[in-house]
Motif scaffolding. Structure first.
Motif, mmCIF file in Angstrom:
data_model
loop_
_atom_site.group_PDB
_atom_site.id
_atom_site.type_symbol
_atom_site.label_atom_id
_atom_site.label_comp_id
_atom_site.label_asym_id
_atom_site.label_seq_id
_atom_site.Cartn_x
_atom_site.Cartn_y
_atom_site.Cartn_z
ATOM 1 N N VAL A 8 21.447 -22.963 -32.527
ATOM 2 C CA VAL A 8 20.053 -23.150 -32.120
ATOM 3 C C VAL A 8 19.362 -21.803 -32.267
ATOM 4 O O VAL A 8 19.821 -20.824 -31.682
ATOM 5 N N PRO A 9 18.308 -21.695 -33.059
ATOM 6 C CA PRO A 9 17.648 -22.781 -33.769
ATOM 7 C C PRO A 9 18.516 -23.290 -34.923
ATOM 8 O O PRO A 9 19.286 -22.557 -35.521
ATOM 9 N N ALA A 10 18.337 -24.574 -35.184
ATOM 10 C CA ALA A 10 19.125 -25.244 -36.213
ATOM 11 C C ALA A 10 18.729 -24.752 -37.598
ATOM 12 O O ALA A 10 17.652 -24.205 -37.805
ATOM 13 N N GLY A 11 19.624 -24.938 -38.520
ATOM 14 C CA GLY A 11 19.365 -24.594 -39.912
ATOM 15 C C GLY A 11 20.644 -24.666 -40.705
ATOM 16 O O GLY A 11 21.740 -24.716 -40.136
ATOM 17 N N GLU A 12 20.510 -24.673 -42.003
ATOM 18 C CA GLU A 12 21.674 -24.768 -42.879
ATOM 19 C C GLU A 12 22.273 -23.388 -43.105
ATOM 20 O O GLU A 12 22.310 -22.864 -44.217
ATOM 21 N N HIS A 13 22.760 -22.798 -42.014
ATOM 22 C CA HIS A 13 23.349 -21.465 -42.039
ATOM 23 C C HIS A 13 24.824 -21.561 -42.450
ATOM 24 O O HIS A 13 25.486 -22.560 -42.179
#
Length: 161
Positions: free
Chosen positions: A100-105
């Protein structure tokens, strides 16, 4: 004229003998944990030293813990929260995590003396690594910015799985 008192040399030898015995007793009675040097070397051996180190959200409850099943741990740094759940399966572990925060990490799990495992979080920030070996472990998160370009890198403290 010789100003050296022969008794000084004997005192020096006695001091050396006492210190040698004290050193032996310290290592015999209160030796450092097995593998401590290797774990320290692992923790600092990141290729990219330009990383931010996350902290346990409730580090006090884990202070001094060695081994065992850590269960769920939350790490934080600035505006990033990483929650991971460790599920043991013999000598392996499943790691479920949320960013969080979300993402395509990109999420990399480093385990001492093993190859790193890498996966990508989905757009909701969830990731899974199903087959992680037991050992000294760190999680490295390679963040991407809103344009999908590489951003900063965050690493957790080492934990023992």
């Amino acid at each position: 004229m010789n100003d050296i008192d022969p008794r000084d040399d004997r005192r020096g030898q006695e001091d050396t003998a006492v210190l040698t015995e004290l050193n032996r007793l310290v290592y015999e009675l209160d030796a450092p944990p097995v593998g401590l040097v290797e774990r320290i070397q692992f923790a600092v051996a990141l290729e990219n030293l330009d990383v931010e180190v996350a902290r346990w959200e409730r580090a006090g409850s884990f202070a001094g813990v060695r081994g065992g099943n850590p269960g769920t741990i939350t790490f934080t740094v600035d505006n990033l929260t990483l929650m991971v759940n460790f599920t043991p399966s013999g000598a392996r572990h499943r790691i479920d995590g949320w960013l969080v925060p979300a993402g395509e990490h990109t999420v990399e799990v480093r385990v001492a003396e093993h190859e790193s495992s890498t996966t990508k979080a989905d757009d909701g920030g969830r990731f899974v690594l199903a087959d992680v070996p037991t050992g000294t472990t760190q999680i490295v998160v390679h963040l991407v910015n809103s344009r999908g370009e590489p951003g900063r890198t965050v690493v957790t403290p080492t934990i023992m799985l």
